[in-house]
Design a protein around this motif. Structure first.
Motif, PDB file in Angstrom:
ATOM      1  N   CYS A 146     -67.247 -65.050 -51.339  1.00 41.63           N
ATOM      2  CA  CYS A 146     -66.208 -65.205 -50.260  1.00 41.63           C
ATOM      3  C   CYS A 146     -66.154 -63.656 -49.667  1.00 41.63           C
ATOM      4  CB  CYS A 146     -64.932 -65.201 -50.636  1.00 41.63           C
ATOM      5  SG  CYS A 146     -64.589 -66.811 -51.281  1.00 41.63           S
ATOM      6  N   TRP A 147     -66.516 -62.528 -50.309  1.00 37.45           N
ATOM      7  CA  TRP A 147     -66.509 -61.283 -49.527  1.00 37.45           C
ATOM      8  C   TRP A 147     -67.644 -60.853 -49.066  1.00 37.45           C
ATOM      9  CZ3 TRP A 147     -62.960 -58.842 -53.816  1.00 37.45           C
ATOM     10  CH2 TRP A 147     -61.791 -58.430 -53.312  1.00 37.45           C
ATOM     11  N   THR A 148     -68.739 -61.875 -48.894  1.00 34.04           N
ATOM     12  CA  THR A 148     -70.155 -61.609 -48.464  1.00 34.04           C
ATOM     13  C   THR A 148     -70.394 -62.676 -47.548  1.00 34.04           C
ATOM     14  OG1 THR A 148     -71.279 -62.195 -50.230  1.00 34.04           O
ATOM     15  CG2 THR A 148     -70.721 -59.957 -50.263  1.00 34.04           C
ATOM     16  N   LEU A 158     -65.450 -64.176 -43.917  1.00 34.18           N
ATOM     17  CA  LEU A 158     -64.703 -62.728 -43.420  1.00 34.18           C
ATOM     18  C   LEU A 158     -64.233 -62.885 -42.026  1.00 34.18           C
ATOM     19  CD1 LEU A 158     -67.495 -60.562 -45.086  1.00 34.18           C
ATOM     20  CD2 LEU A 158     -65.161 -60.703 -45.668  1.00 34.18           C
ATOM     21  N   VAL A 173     -69.328 -59.763 -37.779  1.00 34.95           N
ATOM     22  CA  VAL A 173     -69.963 -59.487 -39.236  1.00 34.95           C
ATOM     23  C   VAL A 173     -71.388 -59.758 -39.408  1.00 34.95           C
ATOM     24  CG1 VAL A 173     -69.484 -60.350 -41.718  1.00 34.95           C
ATOM     25  CG2 VAL A 173     -67.800 -60.131 -40.142  1.00 34.95           C
ATOM     26  N   ILE A 191     -68.969 -54.439 -40.732  1.00 27.81           N
ATOM     27  CA  ILE A 191     -67.885 -55.402 -39.746  1.00 27.81           C
ATOM     28  C   ILE A 191     -67.494 -54.425 -38.793  1.00 27.81           C
ATOM     29  CG2 ILE A 191     -65.552 -56.665 -40.039  1.00 27.81           C
ATOM     30  CD1 ILE A 191     -66.277 -57.038 -43.075  1.00 27.81           C
ATOM     31  N   GLU A 235     -56.405 -59.988 -48.437  1.00 28.04           N
ATOM     32  CA  GLU A 235     -57.862 -60.467 -48.885  1.00 28.04           C
ATOM     33  C   GLU A 235     -57.664 -61.262 -50.221  1.00 28.04           C
ATOM     34  OE1 GLU A 235     -61.167 -57.503 -48.385  1.00 28.04           O
ATOM     35  OE2 GLU A 235     -59.959 -56.818 -46.696  1.00 28.04           O
TER      36      GLU A 235
END
Length: 162
Positions: free
Chosen positions: A20-22, A27, A41, A55, A154
């Motif tokens: 998710c965070w990558t 994002l 991103v 980002i 987040e």
């Protein structure tokens, strides 16, 4: 410099949290939902177990009118996250965020630790610093509150959409 620690437990495996965070689309959607605009991103994987995320976005300034009158209602923000996988299955990220035209910056050290096969512990240390004359303390407090709020958002976004 001000610091704060946050913890969260995800009910998904560490690999999904990192995914998710990558992920560019994830994002972008998350940051737009947080109120950012002009989100761009870029994700690079220079080697196995290492992920670089860059980002850029415009974030709304949630500050007293005095500060908004000086810096405007929107800030251009550049953020870099460097993710590293470790032999024990954990991941760490070093996050650096810099608003354009503001003598301040924020960062976070994020550690993701697997809790069995289906859960992940997240520990984050958020830090902010400002070199703005006469208003450094106020800027740091506002940035720390905003950075913490965004990180907690987040967590919730990953919980809901991950």
């Amino acid at each position: 410099m001000l610091k704060r620690q946050e913890q969260h437990e995800f009910a998904i495996p560490v690999a999904l949290v990192v995914a998710c965070w990558t992920d560019e689309a994830f994002l972008t959607s998350m940051m737009q939902a947080q109120g950012s605009r002009d989100v761009a991103v870029t994700v690079e994987r220079p080697e196995p177990g290492q992920i670089h995320v860059a980002i850029t976005r415009q974030v709304p300034v949630k500050a007293p009118a005095l500060i908004r009158s000086v810096i405007g209602s929107w800030l251009d923000l550049t953020q870099h996250d460097i993710w590293q996988q470790h032999a024990d299955g954990s991941w760490t990220a070093n996050r650096n965020a810099k608003p354009k035209g503001l003598a301040a910056e924020g960062g976070a050290q994020i550690t993701l630790t697997p809790l069995g096969d289906d859960a992940t512990r997240c520990e984050a240390q958020i830090s902010v610093s400002s070199r703005a004359p006469m208003v450094a303390d106020m800027v740091e407090k506002l940035m720390l509150e905003d950075s913490t709020k965004l990180l907690i958002e987040e967590f919730a976004w990953i919980d809901t959409h991950g």
